[in-house]
Design a protein around this motif. Structure first.
Motif, PDB file in Angstrom:
ATOM      1  N   PHE A  91      28.076  33.257 -21.567  1.00  0.00           N
ATOM      2  CA  PHE A  91      28.725  34.527 -21.895  1.00  0.00           C
ATOM      3  C   PHE A  91      30.004  34.702 -21.078  1.00  0.00           C
ATOM      4  CE2 PHE A  91      29.419  39.049 -21.099  1.00  0.00           C
ATOM      5  CZ  PHE A  91      29.555  39.505 -22.396  1.00  0.00           C
ATOM      6  N   GLY A  92      29.932  34.395 -19.783  1.00  0.00           N
ATOM      7  CA  GLY A  92      31.102  34.523 -18.920  1.00  0.00           C
ATOM      8  C   GLY A  92      32.222  33.594 -19.335  1.00  0.00           C
ATOM      9  N   LEU A  93      31.878  32.347 -19.620  1.00  0.00           N
ATOM     10  CA  LEU A  93      32.884  31.374 -20.052  1.00  0.00           C
ATOM     11  C   LEU A  93      33.527  31.798 -21.365  1.00  0.00           C
ATOM     12  CD1 LEU A  93      34.283  28.658 -19.567  1.00  0.00           C
ATOM     13  CD2 LEU A  93      32.429  27.592 -20.860  1.00  0.00           C
ATOM     14  N   ASN A 136      18.168  32.623 -18.591  1.00  0.00           N
ATOM     15  CA  ASN A 136      19.096  33.749 -18.457  1.00  0.00           C
ATOM     16  C   ASN A 136      20.328  33.371 -17.635  1.00  0.00           C
ATOM     17  OD1 ASN A 136      17.929  35.768 -20.033  1.00  0.00           O
ATOM     18  ND2 ASN A 136      16.392  36.140 -18.466  1.00  0.00           N
ATOM     19  N   PHE A 137      20.167  32.493 -16.656  1.00  0.00           N
ATOM     20  CA  PHE A 137      21.306  32.012 -15.884  1.00  0.00           C
ATOM     21  C   PHE A 137      22.283  31.258 -16.791  1.00  0.00           C
ATOM     22  CE2 PHE A 137      23.204  28.474 -13.452  1.00  0.00           C
ATOM     23  CZ  PHE A 137      23.997  29.216 -12.584  1.00  0.00           C
ATOM     24  N   LEU A 138      21.762  30.327 -17.591  1.00  0.00           N
ATOM     25  CA  LEU A 138      22.613  29.568 -18.506  1.00  0.00           C
ATOM     26  C   LEU A 138      23.248  30.472 -19.556  1.00  0.00           C
ATOM     27  CD1 LEU A 138      20.493  26.327 -19.036  1.00  0.00           C
ATOM     28  CD2 LEU A 138      22.535  26.635 -17.621  1.00  0.00           C
ATOM     29  N   THR A 197      10.232  30.812 -13.893  1.00  0.00           N
ATOM     30  CA  THR A 197      11.284  29.838 -13.603  1.00  0.00           C
ATOM     31  C   THR A 197      12.104  29.531 -14.845  1.00  0.00           C
ATOM     32  OG1 THR A 197       9.797  28.853 -11.988  1.00  0.00           O
ATOM     33  CG2 THR A 197      11.734  27.585 -12.575  1.00  0.00           C
ATOM     34  N   ARG A 198      11.438  29.274 -15.957  1.00  0.00           N
ATOM     35  CA  ARG A 198      12.149  28.990 -17.206  1.00  0.00           C
ATOM     36  C   ARG A 198      12.964  30.194 -17.661  1.00  0.00           C
ATOM     37  NH1 ARG A 198       7.430  26.471 -20.742  1.00  0.00           N
ATOM     38  NH2 ARG A 198       7.091  24.576 -19.551  1.00  0.00           N
TER      39      ARG A 198
END
Length: 91
Positions: A46-48, A39-41, A33-34
């Motif tokens: 990275f996208g921003l 990786n989501f954050l 979960t962590r």
């Protein structure tokens, strides 16, 4: 290597492995979960950063294209590019 020295080395190695296992990086990767959340954050950041960086580069490019209108061949091409950008952005 003496038996006592061997045991001391083994104790030292166990202590080091225990210290490494309690490290935050290892604890994070032990939890799915962590790891997924991290990786989501990371992907969001990275996208921003990519979008902001591309926006800055394109705006700088458009600014310089506006400035080179006086060059005959490149100026005509730059004017066409600026016209397309203006039409696409609704201006």
């Amino acid at each position: 290597m003496s038996d006592e020295n061997w045991q001391d080395e083994l104790k030292s190695l166990r202590a080091e492995v225990a210290r490494l296992n309690s490290h935050r990086f290892i604890r994070m990767h032990n939890s799915t979960t962590r790891l997924v959340w991290f990786n989501f954050l990371r992907g969001l950041a990275f996208g921003l950063g990519s979008v902001i960086g591309a926006t800055v580069l394109v705006s700088i490019l458009v600014f310089f294209l506006k400035e080179i209108n006086f060059i005959p061949i490149i100026g005509d091409w730059a004017a066409q590019v600026l016209e397309i950008i203006a039409v696409e952005s609704g201006q």
